[in-house]
Design a protein around this motif. Structure first.
Motif, PDB file in Angstrom:
ATOM      1  N   UNK A   1      -5.784  16.286  -4.341  1.00 24.31           N
ATOM      2  CA  UNK A   1      -7.010  15.467  -4.377  1.00 24.31           C
ATOM      3  C   UNK A   1      -8.165  16.242  -5.002  1.00 24.31           C
ATOM      4  N   UNK A   2      -8.029  17.566  -5.045  1.00 22.89           N
ATOM      5  CA  UNK A   2      -9.167  18.396  -5.441  1.00 22.89           C
ATOM      6  C   UNK A   2      -9.140  18.719  -6.926  1.00 22.89           C
ATOM      7  N   UNK A   3     -10.306  19.108  -7.444  1.00 26.85           N
ATOM      8  CA  UNK A   3     -10.446  19.409  -8.863  1.00 26.85           C
ATOM      9  C   UNK A   3      -9.443  20.489  -9.271  1.00 26.85           C
ATOM     10  N   UNK A   4      -8.658  20.181 -10.331  1.00 26.35           N
ATOM     11  CA  UNK A   4      -7.565  21.109 -10.684  1.00 26.35           C
ATOM     12  C   UNK A   4      -8.045  22.472 -11.181  1.00 26.35           C
ATOM     13  N   UNK A   5      -9.238  22.557 -11.732  1.00 26.29           N
ATOM     14  CA  UNK A   5      -9.709  23.821 -12.310  1.00 26.29           C
ATOM     15  C   UNK A   5     -10.418  24.673 -11.252  1.00 26.29           C
TER      16      UNK A   5
ATOM     17  N   UNK B   1     -21.573  -4.053  -8.824  1.00 23.24           N
ATOM     18  CA  UNK B   1     -21.446  -4.160  -7.365  1.00 23.24           C
ATOM     19  C   UNK B   1     -20.206  -3.453  -6.824  1.00 23.24           C
ATOM     20  N   UNK B   2     -19.168  -3.366  -7.614  1.00 24.34           N
ATOM     21  CA  UNK B   2     -17.921  -2.738  -7.135  1.00 24.34           C
ATOM     22  C   UNK B   2     -17.063  -2.351  -8.330  1.00 24.34           C
ATOM     23  N   UNK B   3     -16.106  -1.443  -8.082  1.00 16.29           N
ATOM     24  CA  UNK B   3     -15.258  -0.902  -9.144  1.00 16.29           C
ATOM     25  C   UNK B   3     -13.794  -0.934  -8.700  1.00 16.29           C
ATOM     26  N   UNK B   4     -12.925  -1.278  -9.647  1.00 17.32           N
ATOM     27  CA  UNK B   4     -11.480  -1.131  -9.433  1.00 17.32           C
ATOM     28  C   UNK B   4     -10.978  -0.200 -10.524  1.00 17.32           C
ATOM     29  N   UNK B   5     -10.194   0.813 -10.153  1.00 18.04           N
ATOM     30  CA  UNK B   5      -9.705   1.778 -11.140  1.00 18.04           C
ATOM     31  C   UNK B   5      -8.199   1.953 -10.984  1.00 18.04           C
ATOM     32  N   UNK B   6      -7.517   2.229 -12.101  1.00 21.42           N
ATOM     33  CA  UNK B   6      -6.082   2.464 -12.010  1.00 21.42           C
ATOM     34  C   UNK B   6      -5.566   3.397 -13.084  1.00 21.42           C
ATOM     35  N   UNK B   7      -4.512   4.121 -12.738  1.00 21.40           N
ATOM     36  CA  UNK B   7      -3.733   4.921 -13.686  1.00 21.40           C
ATOM     37  C   UNK B   7      -2.418   5.215 -12.992  1.00 21.40           C
ATOM     38  N   UNK B   8      -1.618   6.084 -13.556  1.00 22.80           N
ATOM     39  CA  UNK B   8      -0.381   6.484 -12.883  1.00 22.80           C
ATOM     40  C   UNK B   8      -0.499   7.933 -12.463  1.00 22.80           C
ATOM     41  N   UNK B   9      -0.475   8.149 -11.148  1.00 28.66           N
ATOM     42  CA  UNK B   9      -0.806   9.450 -10.549  1.00 28.66           C
ATOM     43  C   UNK B   9      -0.108  10.634 -11.191  1.00 28.66           C
TER      44      UNK B   9
ATOM     45  N   UNK C   1      -3.193  13.937 -10.411  1.00 28.42           N
ATOM     46  CA  UNK C   1      -4.414  13.879  -9.603  1.00 28.42           C
ATOM     47  C   UNK C   1      -4.210  12.811  -8.534  1.00 28.42           C
ATOM     48  N   UNK C   2      -4.316  13.233  -7.284  1.00 34.18           N
ATOM     49  CA  UNK C   2      -4.152  12.310  -6.174  1.00 34.18           C
ATOM     50  C   UNK C   2      -5.525  11.706  -5.845  1.00 34.18           C
TER      51      UNK C   2
ATOM     52  N   UNK D   1       0.865  -1.175   0.000  1.00 34.99           N
ATOM     53  CA  UNK D   1       0.000   0.000   0.000  1.00 34.99           C
ATOM     54  C   UNK D   1       0.900   1.222   0.000  1.00 34.99           C
ATOM     55  N   UNK D   2       0.773   2.052  -1.031  1.00 35.17           N
ATOM     56  CA  UNK D   2       1.603   3.252  -1.077  1.00 35.17           C
ATOM     57  C   UNK D   2       0.931   4.303  -1.946  1.00 35.17           C
ATOM     58  N   UNK D   3       1.475   5.507  -1.924  1.00 34.33           N
ATOM     59  CA  UNK D   3       0.907   6.628  -2.672  1.00 34.33           C
ATOM     60  C   UNK D   3       2.047   7.371  -3.349  1.00 34.33           C
ATOM     61  N   UNK D   4       1.941   7.516  -4.677  1.00 33.93           N
ATOM     62  CA  UNK D   4       3.030   8.121  -5.445  1.00 33.93           C
ATOM     63  C   UNK D   4       3.307   9.565  -5.022  1.00 33.93           C
ATOM     64  N   UNK D   5       2.252  10.280  -4.614  1.00 35.15           N
ATOM     65  CA  UNK D   5       2.438  11.676  -4.196  1.00 35.15           C
ATOM     66  C   UNK D   5       3.237  11.746  -2.900  1.00 35.15           C
ATOM     67  N   UNK D   6       2.847  10.931  -1.920  1.00 34.15           N
ATOM     68  CA  UNK D   6       3.557  10.976  -0.637  1.00 34.15           C
ATOM     69  C   UNK D   6       5.001  10.527  -0.797  1.00 34.15           C
ATOM     70  N   UNK D   7       5.218   9.518  -1.655  1.00 33.43           N
ATOM     71  CA  UNK D   7       6.571   8.992  -1.802  1.00 33.43           C
ATOM     72  C   UNK D   7       7.415   9.823  -2.753  1.00 33.43           C
ATOM     73  N   UNK D   8       6.780  10.710  -3.525  1.00 34.46           N
ATOM     74  CA  UNK D   8       7.531  11.472  -4.521  1.00 34.46           C
ATOM     75  C   UNK D   8       8.126  10.566  -5.567  1.00 34.46           C
ATOM     76  N   UNK D   9       7.497   9.433  -5.764  1.00 35.44           N
ATOM     77  CA  UNK D   9       7.978   8.467  -6.751  1.00 35.44           C
ATOM     78  C   UNK D   9       6.794   7.963  -7.540  1.00 35.44           C
TER      79      UNK D   9
END
Lengths: 379, 387
Positions: A122-126, B47-55, B60-61, A51-59
């Motif tokens: 996390x928020x809408x960019x516009x 019933x459920x969704x899985x989504x993916x891309x590269x942030x 977009x976080x 479990x990780x987040x690219x934003x937090x890790x800067x990677x």
């Protein structure tokens, strides 16, 4: 459905800044510690969820930094980006779906990122990012909506902070064990009205891991199994303006489905302890309402009554909660681990007597847009 | 015990360099709407969704919560799964486990990317360790160029051999109206004459950057047969995300992650002779040299046999094992969707919905994903329900 259980857990101590450890080091530490807690070896682990987040890790591809450290070199592996409770849910589905065992490991280092920029993303960019919305300012909007709707007071919220930081004194992993009074919280510097510094969770570094196994693994493990009785997640609308921030309807939906799966009819009576995602003090009473522990608007009074204290009839966050340590993503997995320790009777000096059923809760998105609810049991 | 799971519907956008007419959520919605229409369901049935891309491509976080009005996730369980280039197969495998676990009956898998909003290489280089790898050996093209050079040195393969792979991909794309490179055929000479990017990789050897989305509907046994006349059953999946450090990859050997993942999946699906047992393969080949070397890792031909196997036409439409009837990654590369498109296209072949790109009478289909630090995913689909 096959019976599955959490058979091993581990956490790092949560700290403001872990200068001596990379993500890789933290993940290795909790992976080996979880194996040792379960009395298992890497050969017993069929697959891994990081479990990780690219934003937090800067990677980008942040999972790339930790696969080896999680022992996944020649194993099936995947990565959930979101709170650890969601990662653990995928891990559980992989055991129900045929694997004997899943290792779930989460990490984050708040110290290496700028959480204002990261949560602003996390928020809408516009429309919304230029307003400066971030985790704290959006939470302030939600706190205001909640207080205005039901007359919840800042003092009632401050009590949550006093209680949880006090509980943290008994948890060796917590970052902020504090002796506080309501006055201390009320006088702490204002961050975003009505939130004051001591209403907000800290920036933290840390990692956590759990091992989920089927009955074969439960027999093999040396630890006391913590059975997974129910789990569900749900998300509501994206734009804050489209949501009723004082009514956590996605949480209500997730909780109802988790209760149904676990056979729980009256959560207030049947749940012995709850570890919930109190990133801000007001969140604890609001989420307790969403979890059906009291009527909408009664969360403040519930806190005042002492029911959620260590010796109340529904102890909430005996570990000190997210207010006392907030490694993002890890924090939900920590709730699951703390609930597991309560069910095992191994929570040390913050153990609640006679816990048979425990609830753990995590969130994704701003103001708890998405929730994951777990019910764990000794039987 | 896992439930049997099938794919019952797929949807994708008409992939382009730049979709200025839609934002990310609207683009996702296009693919979702098409996938639901393909299996005659509405969002209520999911019933459920899985989504993916590269942030970092769109910056977009928390895309799971951001996407809900486009993905259909309002008041539904939605989870984000992200593993770099393999994101699409990771999303498909996650959707499979959502159903196989018994937790959900009908699950929507979504992959998407709007590369026109990104600095693709600027984002990709940050996958490497910030101290050791990032400034010396990172990004997509340099390590691929290393692999290609090592392969040429070892087996005497040529730029012309690689161009033959690129020619196949671009030719097949002309049969796929969704492909980014549809309507833009190339000749062998044009590929060989294209500008050099990093020796020996030329512009004609490498995948494009694409705006696009893909969606795939997975359903449980008992549900799938009622909803689809010919569901594509999941026979096996396997993942090897072997490495963390680029410097640990030995480019003089075969692609280890793909060798390991494919052997595990073949054993589970009862595949003994892949070139004979598969009727079609949708392979994540980000550049032409992969089309020579990685089919060796998959066991289609012996090590070093890739060029001959390609020139013999075995992987062309109508060949022994048609590879990438869709035109593949070199004809469409919306990164978070790319590997999910491989799964979707393999399912399309099994379901017999490929129209101009349909391979006749497909019983078993292979899809792969590639990404990260030389990682591979394998996904096998079949017409017959698994034993």
């Amino acid at each position: 459905m096959e019976k599955i259980a959490i058979v091993g857990t581990a956490q790092t101590k949560y700290e403001r800044r872990k200068k001596d450890q990379t993500y890789y080091d933290m993940v290795y530490e909790v992976t080996t510690a979880a194996l040792s807690d379960a009395g298992l070896t890497l050969a017993d682990i069929d697959n891994v969820i990081t479990v990780s987040n690219d934003f937090f890790d800067g990677r980008t591809i942040s999972s790339m930094a930790v696969g080896e450290a999680a022992g996944a070199h020649d194993k099936n592996i995947s990565t959930v980006e979101g709170d650890g409770t969601f990662g653990a849910f995928y891990g559980a589905m992989r055991v129900w779906g045929g694997y004997r065992s899943t290792l779930v490991v989460a990490h984050s280092k708040g110290s290496e990122g700028n959480s204002k920029f990261i949560s602003n993303a996390m928020f809408d960019p516009i429309y919304h990012r230029p307003l400066g919305l971030d985790a704290i300012s959006s939470a302030a909007l939600q706190a205001n909506a909640y207080m205005t709707r039901y007359g919840i007071t800042e003092e009632q919220c401050a009590l949550v902070s006093v209680k949880n930081h006090g509980n943290a004194k008994k948890n060796p992993y917590a970052q902020l064990p504090l002796d506080l009074t309501v006055d201390d919280v009320m006088r702490s510097p204002k961050i975003a009205d009505p939130l004051k510094r001591l209403d907000c969770s800290p920036v933290s570094d840390g990692a956590a891991a759990i091992i989920i196994g089927n009955e074969e693994i439960v027999r093999k493990a040396k630890s006391k199994p913590v059975w997974i009785k129910g789990v569900a997640h749900c998300a509501e609308e994206y734009f804050l303006g489209d949501r009723d921030l004082a009514n956590p309807k996605a949480l209500r939906d997730a909780a109802q489905r988790a209760y149904l799966m676990a056979g729980i009819v009256n959560p207030r009576n049947e749940i012995d302890v709850a570890e919930i995602y109190d990133a801000f003090s007001y969140m604890e009473p609001l989420w307790l309402e969403g979890l059906g522990m009291c009527e909408p608007g009664a969360g403040g009074v519930l806190t005042e009554s002492g029911a959620t204290g260590m010796h109340g009839d529904l102890p909430v966050n005996p570990s000190g909660g997210v207010l006392s340590a907030h490694a993002v993503l890890v924090a939900g997995l920590a709730r699951l681990i703390e609930s597991s320790l309560q069910v095992r009777g191994e929570a040390g000096s913050h153990q609640i007597d006679g816990v048979k059923t425990a609830l753990a809760h995590g969130i994704n998105g701003a103001c708890g847009q998405s929730h994951c609810v777990w019910i764990l049991g000794a039987e | 015990m896992a439930r049997r799971v099938a794919i019952i519907g797929t949807g994708q956008t008409h992939h382009r360099s730049r979709r200025l007419d839609v934002n990310g959520r609207e683009m996702i919605h296009e693919a979702v709407t098409r996938a639901l229409a393909d299996c005659e369901l509405t969002m209520r049935d999911i019933d459920a969704i899985v989504i993916g891309n590269m942030d970092h491509f769109e910056a977009i976080n928390a895309v799971d919560t951001w996407s809900v009005e486009g993905s259909g996730g309002v008041m539904k369980p939605i989870m984000k799964v992200t593993t770099g280039g393999t994101t699409g197969t990771s999303v498909a495998i996650a959707a499979y486990y959502h159903v196989a676990s018994g937790m959900f009956d009908r699950v929507l898998a979504i992959g998407w990317e709007k590369n026109s909003e990104s600095d693709t290489t600027g984002a990709i280089v940050t996958c490497s360790d910030p101290i050791w790898d990032r400034y010396s050996y990172s990004g997509a093209i340099p390590s691929l160029a290393t692999e290609a050079s090592a392969y040429m040195e070892k087996f005497g393969a040529t730029q012309r051999d690689a161009a033959r792979v690129a020619l196949r991909e671009r030719t097949h794309a002309q049969n796929n109206p969704y492909a980014h490179m549809h309507g833009r055929p190339l000749t062998l000479d044009e590929i060989l004459d294209s500008p050099m990017l990093a020796y020996p990789i030329k512009l004609g050897d490498i995948c494009p950057r694409t705006d696009g989305a893909a969606a795939v509907v997975f359903a449980a046994e008992g549900v799938a047969e009622k909803l689809a006349p010919r569901p594509a059953w999941v026979k096996a999946n396997s993942v090897r995300h072997t490495n963390t450090w680029f410097g640990d990859v030995d480019q003089r050997t075969g692609l280890e992650s793909l060798e390991r993942a494919s052997r595990e999946a073949y054993a589970a699906a009862g595949i003994k002779n892949p070139a004979e047992d598969f009727d079609v393969a949708e392979l994540y080949l980000p550049y032409s040299y992969a089309g020579l070397k990685w089919i060796e890792a998959l066991g289609f031909c012996p090590p070093g046999g890739g060029p001959q196997f390609i020139w013999d036409g075995h992987t062309d439409m109508g060949g022994k094992i048609s590879v990438n009837p869709s035109g593949g990654v070199m004809s469409t590369n919306c990164i978070g969707a790319t590997a999910l498109l491989r799964v979707a296209e393999a399912a399309i072949q099994v379901m017999g919905k490929g129209e101009a790109r349909q391979v006749p009478d497909v019983k078993t289909a292979l899809a792969t994903g590639f990404g990260g630090c030389w990682w591979s995913d394998v996904f096998i689909l079949g017409k017959d329900k698994p034993a």
